[in-house]
Design a protein around this motif. Structure first.
Motif, PDB file in Angstrom:
ATOM      1  N   VAL A 130       0.792  -1.268  -0.090  1.00  0.00           N
ATOM      2  CA  VAL A 130       0.227  -0.143   0.188  1.00  0.00           C
ATOM      3  C   VAL A 130       1.044   1.451  -0.304  1.00  0.00           C
ATOM      4  CG1 VAL A 130      -1.920   1.053   1.371  1.00  0.00           C
ATOM      5  CG2 VAL A 130      -1.499  -1.242   1.565  1.00  0.00           C
ATOM      6  N   GLY A 131       0.609   2.357  -1.142  1.00  0.00           N
ATOM      7  CA  GLY A 131       1.713   3.480  -1.072  1.00  0.00           C
ATOM      8  C   GLY A 131       2.475   2.711  -1.351  1.00  0.00           C
ATOM      9  N   ILE A 132       3.669   1.425  -1.832  1.00  0.00           N
ATOM     10  CA  ILE A 132       4.880   1.625  -2.144  1.00  0.00           C
ATOM     11  C   ILE A 132       5.289   1.339  -3.689  1.00  0.00           C
ATOM     12  CG2 ILE A 132       6.509   0.169  -2.543  1.00  0.00           C
ATOM     13  CD1 ILE A 132       5.386  -1.796   0.337  1.00  0.00           C
ATOM     14  N   SER A 133       5.912   2.587  -3.928  1.00  0.00           N
ATOM     15  CA  SER A 133       6.571   2.087  -5.332  1.00  0.00           C
ATOM     16  C   SER A 133       6.453   1.035  -5.818  1.00  0.00           C
ATOM     17  CB  SER A 133       6.822   4.055  -5.546  1.00  0.00           C
ATOM     18  OG  SER A 133       8.733   3.529  -5.133  1.00  0.00           O
ATOM     19  N   GLY A 134       7.556   0.439  -5.309  1.00  0.00           N
ATOM     20  CA  GLY A 134       7.498  -0.407  -5.374  1.00  0.00           C
ATOM     21  C   GLY A 134       9.958  -0.834  -6.395  1.00  0.00           C
ATOM     22  N   GLN A 135      10.678  -0.101  -5.634  1.00  0.00           N
ATOM     23  CA  GLN A 135      11.814   0.262  -6.095  1.00  0.00           C
ATOM     24  C   GLN A 135      12.031  -1.388  -5.956  1.00  0.00           C
ATOM     25  OE1 GLN A 135      13.846   2.980  -7.597  1.00  0.00           O
ATOM     26  NE2 GLN A 135      11.534   3.325  -7.551  1.00  0.00           N
ATOM     27  N   LEU A 136      13.495  -1.770  -6.541  1.00  0.00           N
ATOM     28  CA  LEU A 136      14.397  -2.616  -6.639  1.00  0.00           C
ATOM     29  C   LEU A 136      14.663  -3.528  -5.281  1.00  0.00           C
ATOM     30  CD1 LEU A 136      15.998  -5.550  -8.318  1.00  0.00           C
ATOM     31  CD2 LEU A 136      17.770  -3.994  -7.429  1.00  0.00           C
ATOM     32  N   GLN A 137      15.487  -2.158  -4.210  1.00  0.00           N
ATOM     33  CA  GLN A 137      15.338  -2.783  -2.521  1.00  0.00           C
ATOM     34  C   GLN A 137      13.882  -3.155  -2.551  1.00  0.00           C
ATOM     35  OE1 GLN A 137      16.623  -0.215  -4.830  1.00  0.00           O
ATOM     36  NE2 GLN A 137      18.698  -0.610  -4.709  1.00  0.00           N
ATOM     37  N   HIS A 138      13.328  -2.740  -2.425  1.00  0.00           N
ATOM     38  CA  HIS A 138      12.386  -3.388  -1.968  1.00  0.00           C
ATOM     39  C   HIS A 138      11.540  -4.766  -2.553  1.00  0.00           C
ATOM     40  CE1 HIS A 138       8.539  -3.076   0.717  1.00  0.00           C
ATOM     41  NE2 HIS A 138       7.667  -3.431  -0.331  1.00  0.00           N
ATOM     42  N   MET A 139      11.793  -4.452  -3.199  1.00  0.00           N
ATOM     43  CA  MET A 139      10.925  -5.462  -3.966  1.00  0.00           C
ATOM     44  C   MET A 139      11.632  -7.462  -4.027  1.00  0.00           C
ATOM     45  SD  MET A 139       7.948  -4.975  -4.837  1.00  0.00           S
ATOM     46  CE  MET A 139       7.552  -6.119  -5.151  1.00  0.00           C
ATOM     47  N   VAL A 140      12.800  -7.044  -3.795  1.00  0.00           N
ATOM     48  CA  VAL A 140      13.709  -7.883  -3.511  1.00  0.00           C
ATOM     49  C   VAL A 140      13.099  -8.577  -2.452  1.00  0.00           C
ATOM     50  CG1 VAL A 140      16.165  -9.365  -2.273  1.00  0.00           C
ATOM     51  CG2 VAL A 140      15.881  -7.835  -4.333  1.00  0.00           C
ATOM     52  N   GLY A 141      12.483  -8.682  -1.162  1.00  0.00           N
ATOM     53  CA  GLY A 141      12.157  -9.501  -0.028  1.00  0.00           C
ATOM     54  C   GLY A 141      11.291  -9.527  -0.654  1.00  0.00           C
ATOM     55  N   ALA A 142      10.277  -8.977  -1.575  1.00  0.00           N
ATOM     56  CA  ALA A 142       8.957  -9.347  -1.338  1.00  0.00           C
ATOM     57  C   ALA A 142       8.348 -10.674  -2.845  1.00  0.00           C
ATOM     58  CB  ALA A 142       7.819  -8.264  -1.609  1.00  0.00           C
ATOM     59  N   GLN A 143       9.061 -10.053  -4.014  1.00  0.00           N
ATOM     60  CA  GLN A 143       8.994 -10.693  -4.953  1.00  0.00           C
ATOM     61  C   GLN A 143       8.196 -12.621  -5.040  1.00  0.00           C
ATOM     62  OE1 GLN A 143      12.527  -9.656  -7.799  1.00  0.00           O
ATOM     63  NE2 GLN A 143      13.825 -11.558  -6.933  1.00  0.00           N
ATOM     64  N   ASP A 144       9.026 -12.819  -4.704  1.00  0.00           N
ATOM     65  CA  ASP A 144       8.529 -14.428  -3.991  1.00  0.00           C
ATOM     66  C   ASP A 144       7.492 -14.598  -3.505  1.00  0.00           C
ATOM     67  OD1 ASP A 144      11.266 -15.165  -4.999  1.00  0.00           O
ATOM     68  OD2 ASP A 144      11.932 -15.432  -3.633  1.00  0.00           O
ATOM     69  N   SER A 145       6.534 -13.934  -3.136  1.00  0.00           N
ATOM     70  CA  SER A 145       5.289 -13.813  -2.690  1.00  0.00           C
ATOM     71  C   SER A 145       4.147 -14.144  -3.981  1.00  0.00           C
ATOM     72  CB  SER A 145       4.508 -12.724  -2.413  1.00  0.00           C
ATOM     73  OG  SER A 145       5.306 -11.588  -1.351  1.00  0.00           O
ATOM     74  N   ARG A 146       3.243 -15.420  -3.256  1.00  0.00           N
ATOM     75  CA  ARG A 146       2.708 -16.118  -3.901  1.00  0.00           C
ATOM     76  C   ARG A 146       1.402 -15.063  -4.650  1.00  0.00           C
ATOM     77  NH1 ARG A 146      -1.869 -19.162  -5.855  1.00  0.00           N
ATOM     78  NH2 ARG A 146      -3.653 -18.132  -3.270  1.00  0.00           N
ATOM     79  N   ARG A 147       1.228 -14.325  -4.009  1.00  0.00           N
ATOM     80  CA  ARG A 147       0.029 -13.425  -4.537  1.00  0.00           C
ATOM     81  C   ARG A 147       0.344 -12.091  -4.492  1.00  0.00           C
ATOM     82  NH1 ARG A 147      -0.672 -15.758  -9.038  1.00  0.00           N
ATOM     83  NH2 ARG A 147      -2.333 -16.967  -9.055  1.00  0.00           N
ATOM     84  N   ILE A 148       1.305 -11.343  -5.473  1.00  0.00           N
ATOM     85  CA  ILE A 148       1.534  -9.321  -4.805  1.00  0.00           C
ATOM     86  C   ILE A 148       0.240  -8.305  -4.865  1.00  0.00           C
ATOM     87  CG2 ILE A 148       2.478  -7.722  -5.026  1.00  0.00           C
ATOM     88  CD1 ILE A 148       4.999  -9.756  -5.609  1.00  0.00           C
ATOM     89  N   VAL A 149      -0.499  -8.074  -4.127  1.00  0.00           N
ATOM     90  CA  VAL A 149      -1.213  -7.105  -4.895  1.00  0.00           C
ATOM     91  C   VAL A 149      -1.175  -5.260  -4.264  1.00  0.00           C
ATOM     92  CG1 VAL A 149      -3.580  -5.946  -4.146  1.00  0.00           C
ATOM     93  CG2 VAL A 149      -3.038  -8.312  -4.126  1.00  0.00           C
ATOM     94  N   ALA A 150      -0.878  -4.320  -5.228  1.00  0.00           N
ATOM     95  CA  ALA A 150      -1.095  -3.013  -5.063  1.00  0.00           C
ATOM     96  C   ALA A 150      -1.093  -2.296  -5.517  1.00  0.00           C
ATOM     97  CB  ALA A 150       0.449  -2.573  -6.961  1.00  0.00           C
ATOM     98  N   ILE A 151      -1.591  -0.972  -3.892  1.00  0.00           N
ATOM     99  CA  ILE A 151      -2.319   0.268  -3.997  1.00  0.00           C
ATOM    100  C   ILE A 151      -1.549   1.165  -4.183  1.00  0.00           C
ATOM    101  CG2 ILE A 151      -4.053   1.134  -3.089  1.00  0.00           C
ATOM    102  CD1 ILE A 151      -4.808  -2.226  -1.376  1.00  0.00           C
ATOM    103  N   ASN A 152      -1.816   1.735  -5.129  1.00  0.00           N
ATOM    104  CA  ASN A 152      -1.215   3.030  -5.853  1.00  0.00           C
ATOM    105  C   ASN A 152      -1.312   4.375  -6.253  1.00  0.00           C
ATOM    106  OD1 ASN A 152       1.681   5.133  -6.336  1.00  0.00           O
ATOM    107  ND2 ASN A 152       2.739   3.084  -5.153  1.00  0.00           N
ATOM    108  N   THR A 153      -1.558   5.208  -6.196  1.00  0.00           N
ATOM    109  CA  THR A 153      -2.109   6.542  -6.763  1.00  0.00           C
ATOM    110  C   THR A 153      -1.911   6.613  -8.255  1.00  0.00           C
ATOM    111  OG1 THR A 153      -0.817   7.598  -5.500  1.00  0.00           O
ATOM    112  CG2 THR A 153      -3.130   8.156  -5.052  1.00  0.00           C
ATOM    113  N   ASP A 154      -0.175   6.013  -8.711  1.00  0.00           N
ATOM    114  CA  ASP A 154       0.327   6.594 -10.071  1.00  0.00           C
ATOM    115  C   ASP A 154       0.138   5.474 -10.481  1.00  0.00           C
ATOM    116  OD1 ASP A 154       2.440   7.001 -11.751  1.00  0.00           O
ATOM    117  OD2 ASP A 154       3.750   7.145 -10.561  1.00  0.00           O
TER     118      ASP A 154
END
Lengths: 252, 289
Positions: B236-260
């Protein structure tokens, strides 16, 4: 005797390109003092003033580490001088070799304490401080937010789950600093000009006497991104649509 | 073939799993009484003492780890264990690997530079590998007494608790992570309410834990924070920079909530909502009720 800070001249992997063979192309990524290293550099400057010691920066990297731009970029942040290894042969070194070389530089600087960043911006291993400490025969403490000199040692404030603790260390220590310990100042023109006059000694790889550490890469690939559905909802009933989609997908 | 495990904590189920998959013996170097009681080890060396930080036991750990070529030395990705693992690597002149994806009997797959490149590595000697600890390991009945140990001169003189111990994200099935799109600390309540309705744990991206201090450090997801693999990860409100996604990219389902709508997070997402989190979250919470 001196306060020493180890810094890395590196680029952000976000700006690097990766070939299908997994080889990383850094040519378009702009290198600089690793973002997380600016914090220990700032903290070390205050510590050196408090302890009335010389403040020395050490770094191990490719030729770029000894360019005028890199020298000014680092030294303008407050070190009195630098001792670096600047040889492209280090590009093939693993973390253990880099840490071994940093230990040689720390000894040359007659370090009483070595500060490092929390992690490097490119590798993020959080291990260089630990291996460096092992080579120096000193303890290593990570996630430290404050350091005070004491008679014969240091008082460290270290983050632990749910709070902090105070650790009293006698003698030398390697300390990895949290990325929010202090706010690094941006160097002004005065500091950059002064940095140009500071000495940065370059140590030859052959003079380091660092042992090889065997780690062979037997395969390298570009990771295959997980296939994602990319279903995006907009508008007033987006929330309802999302919940319906997650339920249909058995994700709820 | 022996797998050596260095730990100050019982959250090492991931390490035990790697050791069992490799086969051979497990030698446990336990840096706390709790760790010394972990079940499944063929030998246990207990190194701890009241008031002495685990980091100070590095010389004793170095003396206790006596690997053969082909042995693997594992440490969970936590500060004290990293410090000990570094000392062991320096003493053995052994390589250190991080970002471990898989460890087999004769090679290790690792992600480099935030996972943008994958390498398979091997060494003629032992390798020190730092891996995510995972959930709680099984506890046995009897823990051995602490051994006589050489330590560095360091002691803990005070502990200050902030009163909040973060939940264990490594075993969470659902995680809602808040990012810089959240305008104020008070607004995290919206995230918490949504997470409660979803039955999810709350996590965050780095700026909320470091710098802003709105969330405990143990809850930030990313290359230098936690790596998680939940069934459902809602950013929620996370832009999705590489450094963050490394920690979450193996999640089974990813949901994004963002204004952009152009935020990088949508490239990683299975489902997304382009919209203001202050409108979307209450609507989602209501829809789940």
């Amino acid at each position: 005797m001196s306060i020493v800070v180890a810094y890395k001249w590196s680029a952000n992997p976000q700006d690097a390109a990766v070939g299908a063979d997994g080889v990383v192309d850094w040519s378009r990524a702009k290198a600089g003092v690793s973002e997380y290293d600016t914090v220990p550099i700032e903290l070390g400057r205050s510590l050196a003033q408090a302890a009335e010691r010389e403040y020395i920066g050490i770094s191990v990297g490719g030729k770029a580490v000894a360019t005028p731009m890199a020298k000014k970029g680092a030294m303008s942040r407050g070190m009195d001088r630098g001792i670096v290894v600047a040889d492209d042969a280090t590009g093939d070194w693993n973390l253990s070799q880099v840490a071994g070389a940093l230990a040689v530089l720390a000894r040359q600087a007659e370090a009483e304490i070595v500060l490092t960043g929390d992690a490097s911006v490119d590798e993020n291993a959080k291990m260089t401080s630990a291996v460096l400490a092992g080579h120096l025969g000193w303890p290593c403490f990570q996630e430290v937010s404050a350091i005070t000199p004491t008679d014969g040692g240091w008082t460290l404030t270290q983050a632990i789950p749910g709070g902090t603790r105070t650790v009293e260390v006698t003698g030398g220590v390697v300390v990895a600093i949290t990325s929010d310990a202090v706010q690094p100042k941006v160097a002004g023109m005065k500091e950059i000009l002064a940095a140009g006059k500071k000495t940065v000694d370059v140590v030859d790889v052959a003079d380091l006497g660092v042992a090889d550490v065997d780690l062979q890469v037997t395969a390298r690939t570009k990771p295959v991104a997980a296939a994602r559905k990319h279903e995006v909802f907009e508008g007033s009933d987006a929330a309802t649509q999302l919940i319906a989609a997650l339920r249909a997908d058995s994700a709820l | 073939m022996t797998t050596w495990i260095l730990t100050a904590d019982t959250s090492i189920a991931g390490l035990i799993e790697i050791a069992k998959a490799r086969g051979g013996d497990i030698a446990l170097i336990a840096l706390s009484p709790q760790a010394a009681a972990i079940a499944g080890a063929d030998s246990v060396t207990a190194l701890w003492s009241e008031g002495t930080p685990a980091e100070a036991f590095a010389p004793a750990a170095v003396a206790a780890v006596t690997p053969q070529p082909g042995d693997l030395i594992l440490a969970p990705n936590r500060p004290a264990e990293r410090a000990i693992a570094g000392a062991v690597a320096a003493a053995l002149n052994a390589p250190v690997v991080t970002g471990v994806r898989e460890a087999s009997a004769d090679s290790i797959d690792i992600g480099r530079f935030g996972g943008i490149s994958l390498e398979t590595v091997t060494s003629a000697g032992p390798i020190v590998a730092v891996v995510e600890g995972g959930g709680a390991a099984e506890i046995g009945t009897a823990a051995p007494d602490a051994a006589e140990a050489e330590t560095y001169p360091a002691r803990v003189s005070a502990e200050n608790s902030a009163g909040t111990v973060a939940s264990d994200l490594s075993s969470a099935k659902r995680i809602v992570a808040a990012g810089r799109g959240v305008g104020s600390e008070g607004d995290l309540q919206l995230i918490r309410e949504f997470a409660a309705a979803l039955g999810a744990e709350v996590a965050c991206s780095r700026p909320l834990a470091e710098g802003l201090d709105w969330m405990p450090k143990e809850t930030y997801i990313g290359v230098s924070g936690k790596t998680v693999k939940p069934d459902l990860y809602v950013a929620v409100g996370i832009s999705g920079q590489l450094q963050h996604m490394v920690g979450a990219q193996d999640s089974r389902r990813i949901v994004a909530i963002n204004t952009d709508a152009k935020a990088p997070i949508f490239a990683y997402a299975d489902y997304g909502v382009v919209g203001d989190l202050y409108e979307v979250l209450p609507a989602l919470t209501a829809a789940l009720a």
